[in-house]
Write a protein that holds these residues in place. Structure first.
Motif, PDB file in Angstrom:
ATOM      1  N   ARG A 190     -13.096 -18.547   3.082  1.00 54.46           N
ATOM      2  CA  ARG A 190     -11.976 -18.422   4.551  1.00 54.46           C
ATOM      3  C   ARG A 190     -10.804 -19.674   4.801  1.00 54.46           C
ATOM      4  O   ARG A 190     -11.270 -20.419   3.881  1.00 54.46           O
ATOM      5  CB  ARG A 190     -12.655 -19.786   5.965  1.00 54.46           C
TER       6      ARG A 190
ATOM      7  N   CYS B 296       2.444  -9.041   8.594  1.00 49.12           N
ATOM      8  CA  CYS B 296       0.879  -9.189   9.719  1.00 49.12           C
ATOM      9  C   CYS B 296       1.609 -10.574  10.360  1.00 49.12           C
ATOM     10  O   CYS B 296       1.097 -11.087  11.364  1.00 49.12           O
ATOM     11  CB  CYS B 296      -0.167  -9.342   8.650  1.00 49.12           C
TER      12      CYS B 296
ATOM     13  N   TRP C  91      -3.548  -7.414  10.987  1.00 45.43           N
ATOM     14  CA  TRP C  91      -3.908  -8.536  11.842  1.00 45.43           C
ATOM     15  C   TRP C  91      -4.705  -8.156  13.175  1.00 45.43           C
ATOM     16  O   TRP C  91      -5.010  -7.346  13.401  1.00 45.43           O
ATOM     17  CB  TRP C  91      -2.908  -9.025  11.946  1.00 45.43           C
TER      18      TRP C  91
ATOM     19  N   TYR D 225     -13.882 -10.942   9.995  1.00 46.45           N
ATOM     20  CA  TYR D 225     -14.037 -10.493   8.939  1.00 46.45           C
ATOM     21  C   TYR D 225     -15.268  -8.674   8.921  1.00 46.45           C
ATOM     22  O   TYR D 225     -16.467  -9.268  10.040  1.00 46.45           O
ATOM     23  CB  TYR D 225     -14.675 -10.599   7.631  1.00 46.45           C
TER      24      TYR D 225
ATOM     25  N   TYR E 234      -3.645 -14.977  -1.513  1.00 46.51           N
ATOM     26  CA  TYR E 234      -3.391 -15.759  -0.488  1.00 46.51           C
ATOM     27  C   TYR E 234      -2.782 -16.379  -0.642  1.00 46.51           C
ATOM     28  O   TYR E 234      -1.486 -17.797  -0.314  1.00 46.51           O
ATOM     29  CB  TYR E 234      -4.657 -16.016   0.313  1.00 46.51           C
TER      30      TYR E 234
ATOM     31  N   ARG F   4      -5.727 -13.557  13.384  1.00 47.36           N
ATOM     32  CA  ARG F   4      -6.556 -12.794  12.021  1.00 47.36           C
ATOM     33  C   ARG F   4      -6.421 -12.372  11.343  1.00 47.36           C
ATOM     34  O   ARG F   4      -5.625 -11.060  11.609  1.00 47.36           O
ATOM     35  CB  ARG F   4      -8.092 -12.372  12.406  1.00 47.36           C
ATOM     36  N   VAL F   5      -5.955 -12.477   9.836  1.00 51.17           N
ATOM     37  CA  VAL F   5      -6.006 -11.467   8.734  1.00 51.17           C
ATOM     38  C   VAL F   5      -6.822 -10.788   8.583  1.00 51.17           C
ATOM     39  O   VAL F   5      -7.594 -11.033   8.418  1.00 51.17           O
ATOM     40  CB  VAL F   5      -5.307 -12.189   7.975  1.00 51.17           C
ATOM     41  N   ARG F   6      -6.801  -9.941   8.027  1.00 56.10           N
ATOM     42  CA  ARG F   6      -7.804  -8.735   8.816  1.00 56.10           C
ATOM     43  C   ARG F   6      -8.129  -7.381   7.162  1.00 56.10           C
ATOM     44  O   ARG F   6      -6.174  -6.727   7.234  1.00 56.10           O
ATOM     45  CB  ARG F   6      -8.032  -8.285   9.747  1.00 56.10           C
TER      46      ARG F   6
ATOM     47  N   GLU G  92      -5.336 -16.945  10.017  1.00 62.99           N
ATOM     48  CA  GLU G  92      -7.039 -17.287   8.871  1.00 62.99           C
ATOM     49  C   GLU G  92      -7.661 -15.932   8.607  1.00 62.99           C
ATOM     50  O   GLU G  92      -6.977 -15.174   9.274  1.00 62.99           O
ATOM     51  CB  GLU G  92      -7.929 -18.540  10.198  1.00 62.99           C
ATOM     52  N   MET G  93      -8.297 -16.363   7.998  1.00 66.90           N
ATOM     53  CA  MET G  93      -8.721 -14.958   6.968  1.00 66.90           C
ATOM     54  C   MET G  93      -9.967 -15.106   6.382  1.00 66.90           C
ATOM     55  O   MET G  93     -10.055 -16.676   6.355  1.00 66.90           O
ATOM     56  CB  MET G  93      -8.251 -14.167   6.363  1.00 66.90           C
TER      57      MET G  93
ATOM     58  N   TYR H 179      -1.517 -19.956   2.239  1.00 64.48           N
ATOM     59  CA  TYR H 179      -3.007 -20.161   2.486  1.00 64.48           C
ATOM     60  C   TYR H 179      -3.737 -21.028   1.872  1.00 64.48           C
ATOM     61  O   TYR H 179      -3.803 -21.138   0.513  1.00 64.48           O
ATOM     62  CB  TYR H 179      -4.035 -18.634   2.589  1.00 64.48           C
TER      63      TYR H 179
END
Length: 197
Positions: A174, A126, A74, A81, A150, A103-105, A139-140, A155
């Motif tokens: 997104r 995360c 994150w 991204y 997700y 941000r989840v990454r 968000e991701m 999500y």
């Protein structure tokens, strides 16, 4: 497979070669059935290693014994991204937990460990770490292969995105989640973001 088989820790710079290898395998194998060959090749331009996450201490490794099962992290930075090689996508500005979504990454699972709970475990790590720093949303930018996981973890779609690379369109999604409305049903009550399962 029980989560007790896995251990987790924060990634270190010495882990970068192993992480890069896992990401390449994941991109090549786990997107099949979701993207065609041209899209998989093009996706390498927008996916991959972001060493800033490792330097920031927000990137996790999940292992089973000596085997690298997955990785993901994150960020408290604005980049949504992209890897080290996609400079145009990067924004190192720090986010405000009071108004911005964490941000989840860079979520990747080794193909040998797919559908064994690795992705859910990393998401838990995360989300807990982000909440510990005051974030209430995450968000991701999801790949098509990651979308089912997700969604199962709460999500929801924010917008569809099409990233074009040399004339090839890579579909992305997104997604976002309110971290405080309900606890993720996969949570096991742990609160320490780096621990053994």
């Amino acid at each position: 497979m029980s989560r007790s088989a896995f251990s987790s820790r924060l990634a270190e710079m010495k882990d970068l070669p192993r992480l890069s290898s896992l990401m390449a395998l994941s991109i090549e194998n786990l997107q099949r059935g979701f993207l065609n060959d041209a899209q998989i090749a093009a996706s390498r331009a927008v996916m991959g290693l972001d060493t800033q996450l490792v330097q920031d201490g927000t990137y996790f490794i999940v292992e089973e014994g000596e085997h690298l099962a997955g990785c993901g992290g994150w960020s408290r930075r604005a980049t949504l991204y992209g890897g080290d090689h996609s400079a145009a996508l990067r924004d190192p500005a720090m986010l405000d937990p009071a108004s911005d979504a964490a941000r989840v990454r860079a979520m990747y699972t080794h193909p040998d460990f797919a559908r064994r709970g690795v992705g859910r475990l990393i998401l838990d790590l995360c989300e807990e770490a982000a909440m510990a720093e005051g974030f209430t949303r995450a968000e991701m930018m999801a790949t098509m292969s990651g979308q089912p996981l997700y969604e199962a973890c709460g999500y929801r779609e924010i917008e569809k995105v099409e990233h074009e690379v040399d004339g090839v369109t890579v579909p992305l999604l997104r997604m976002g989640k309110n971290l405080t409305s309900t606890l993720n049903p996969t949570r096991t009550g742990h609160r320490d973001p780096v621990h053994r399962f």
